[in-house]
Design a protein around this motif. Structure first.
Motif, PDB file in Angstrom:
ATOM      1  N   MET A   1       0.837  -1.178   0.000  1.00  8.51           N
ATOM      2  CA  MET A   1       0.000   0.000   0.000  1.00  8.51           C
ATOM      3  C   MET A   1       0.887   1.249   0.000  1.00  8.51           C
ATOM      4  SD  MET A   1      -2.715   1.352   2.883  1.00  8.51           S
ATOM      5  CE  MET A   1      -1.596   1.157   4.245  1.00  8.51           C
ATOM      6  N   GLU A   2       0.558   2.180  -0.866  1.00  7.66           N
ATOM      7  CA  GLU A   2       1.252   3.463  -0.882  1.00  7.66           C
ATOM      8  C   GLU A   2       0.431   4.490  -0.121  1.00  7.66           C
ATOM      9  OE1 GLU A   2       3.765   3.359  -5.034  1.00  7.66           O
ATOM     10  OE2 GLU A   2       1.885   4.462  -4.996  1.00  7.66           O
ATOM     11  N   LEU A   3       1.147   5.382   0.559  1.00  9.57           N
ATOM     12  CA  LEU A   3       0.523   6.490   1.268  1.00  9.57           C
ATOM     13  C   LEU A   3       1.184   7.772   0.793  1.00  9.57           C
ATOM     14  CD1 LEU A   3       0.417   4.857   4.795  1.00  9.57           C
ATOM     15  CD2 LEU A   3      -1.520   5.236   3.255  1.00  9.57           C
ATOM     16  N   TYR A   4       0.578   8.911   1.127  1.00 10.19           N
ATOM     17  CA  TYR A   4       1.027  10.174   0.558  1.00 10.19           C
ATOM     18  C   TYR A   4       1.176  11.255   1.619  1.00 10.19           C
ATOM     19  CZ  TYR A   4      -0.635   7.518  -3.358  1.00 10.19           C
ATOM     20  OH  TYR A   4      -0.831   6.505  -4.259  1.00 10.19           O
ATOM     21  N   TYR A  92       3.750  19.569  -3.798  1.00 12.58           N
ATOM     22  CA  TYR A  92       4.429  18.328  -4.154  1.00 12.58           C
ATOM     23  C   TYR A  92       3.826  17.178  -3.364  1.00 12.58           C
ATOM     24  CZ  TYR A  92       7.578  21.679  -6.135  1.00 12.58           C
ATOM     25  OH  TYR A  92       8.085  22.716  -6.879  1.00 12.58           O
ATOM     26  N   VAL A  93       3.717  16.034  -4.022  1.00 10.84           N
ATOM     27  CA  VAL A  93       3.217  14.834  -3.358  1.00 10.84           C
ATOM     28  C   VAL A  93       4.378  13.862  -3.186  1.00 10.84           C
ATOM     29  CG1 VAL A  93       2.400  13.807  -5.554  1.00 10.84           C
ATOM     30  CG2 VAL A  93       1.524  12.961  -3.356  1.00 10.84           C
ATOM     31  N   TYR A  94       4.561  13.457  -1.934  1.00  4.20           N
ATOM     32  CA  TYR A  94       5.566  12.461  -1.579  1.00  4.20           C
ATOM     33  C   TYR A  94       4.855  11.129  -1.435  1.00  4.20           C
ATOM     34  CZ  TYR A  94       8.825  16.239  -0.628  1.00  4.20           C
ATOM     35  OH  TYR A  94       9.659  17.332  -0.758  1.00  4.20           O
ATOM     36  N   THR A  95       5.389  10.111  -2.061  1.00  9.67           N
ATOM     37  CA  THR A  95       4.821   8.769  -1.957  1.00  9.67           C
ATOM     38  C   THR A  95       5.656   7.970  -0.966  1.00  9.67           C
ATOM     39  OG1 THR A  95       4.072   8.882  -4.248  1.00  9.67           O
ATOM     40  CG2 THR A  95       4.202   6.691  -3.242  1.00  9.67           C
ATOM     41  N   PHE A  96       4.974   7.363   0.003  1.00  8.79           N
ATOM     42  CA  PHE A  96       5.625   6.577   1.039  1.00  8.79           C
ATOM     43  C   PHE A  96       5.276   5.101   0.879  1.00  8.79           C
ATOM     44  CE2 PHE A  96       4.998  10.256   4.303  1.00  8.79           C
ATOM     45  CZ  PHE A  96       6.142  10.898   3.850  1.00  8.79           C
ATOM     46  N   LYS A 121       9.188   8.491  -3.882  1.00  3.96           N
ATOM     47  CA  LYS A 121       9.315   9.488  -4.950  1.00  3.96           C
ATOM     48  C   LYS A 121       8.623  10.770  -4.515  1.00  3.96           C
ATOM     49  CE  LYS A 121       5.301   7.658  -7.407  1.00  3.96           C
ATOM     50  NZ  LYS A 121       4.788   7.067  -8.626  1.00  3.96           N
ATOM     51  N   VAL A 122       8.930  11.844  -5.222  1.00  5.50           N
ATOM     52  CA  VAL A 122       8.276  13.132  -5.031  1.00  5.50           C
ATOM     53  C   VAL A 122       7.949  13.675  -6.412  1.00  5.50           C
ATOM     54  CG1 VAL A 122      10.462  14.391  -4.886  1.00  5.50           C
ATOM     55  CG2 VAL A 122       8.389  15.416  -3.971  1.00  5.50           C
TER      56      VAL A 122
END
Length: 170
Positions: A1-4, A92-96, A121-122
């Motif tokens: 699962m990715e979070l932002y 900007y969106v950072y993906t965690f 990523k960003v």
């Protein structure tokens, strides 16, 4: 699962846990949001907003009242004075990676990690209003958030109220 995580800073390499002003009872954490609620954060950080939608417990009367004359399931309300700042914001969106996160609030889509997190990523979000309008929601502007906030809180609608301390006085 990715979070932002959304930020106006384009170059954060590491997210270290820190105290959360809105949740003083929490130990230092890194906050993230799930995909479903990520449009709640397509705004400059300090922009006050009220977001509401129908929940399983919402009465038919409240659903008719709050979702009248629309075909979408979610409404985002922002003060009119924020329009230009939203148009001009660089976000900007950072993906965690989701492994170290636990869900804090299912309704708001908040996740927290007590560990340091390195983003996968960003990316620039781009045109915030365009991104919002591409979602299944309705974006509304109003001179004051107080009436809608008070009405939503008193209703059976589910909601998220973000940065309300920055709203214009009543």
């Amino acid at each position: 699962m990715e979070l932002y995580h959304f930020s106006e800073e384009p170059d954060i390499c590491i997210f270290k846990p820190r105290p959360a002003g809105a949740f003083p009872e929490l130990a230092p954490v890194v906050f993230a949001i799930d995909r479903e609620r990520s449009p709640h954060y397509f705004f400059p950080r300090d922009c006050p907003r009220v977001i509401y939608w129908k929940a399983d417990w919402t009465t038919d009367e409240d659903a008719r009242t709050f979702l009248a004359n629309t075909t979408v399931g979610k409404i985002v309300v922002v003060e009119s004075g924020w329009l230009e700042r939203i148009r001009n914001a660089k976000l900007y969106v950072y993906t965690f990676p989701g492994e170290s996160f636990e869900q804090m609030d299912n309704s708001a889509g908040y996740y927290i990690s007590k560990e340091t997190v390195e983003p996968l990523k960003v990316e620039p979000v781009g045109d915030l209003i365009g991104k919002l309008l591409a979602e299944n929601l309705e974006l509304r502007f109003t001179p004051s958030l107080h009436p809608i906030r008070d009405s939503v809180i008193a209703s059976t609608m589910d909601f998220s109220i973000i940065r309300f301390r920055n709203a214009l006085p009543k």
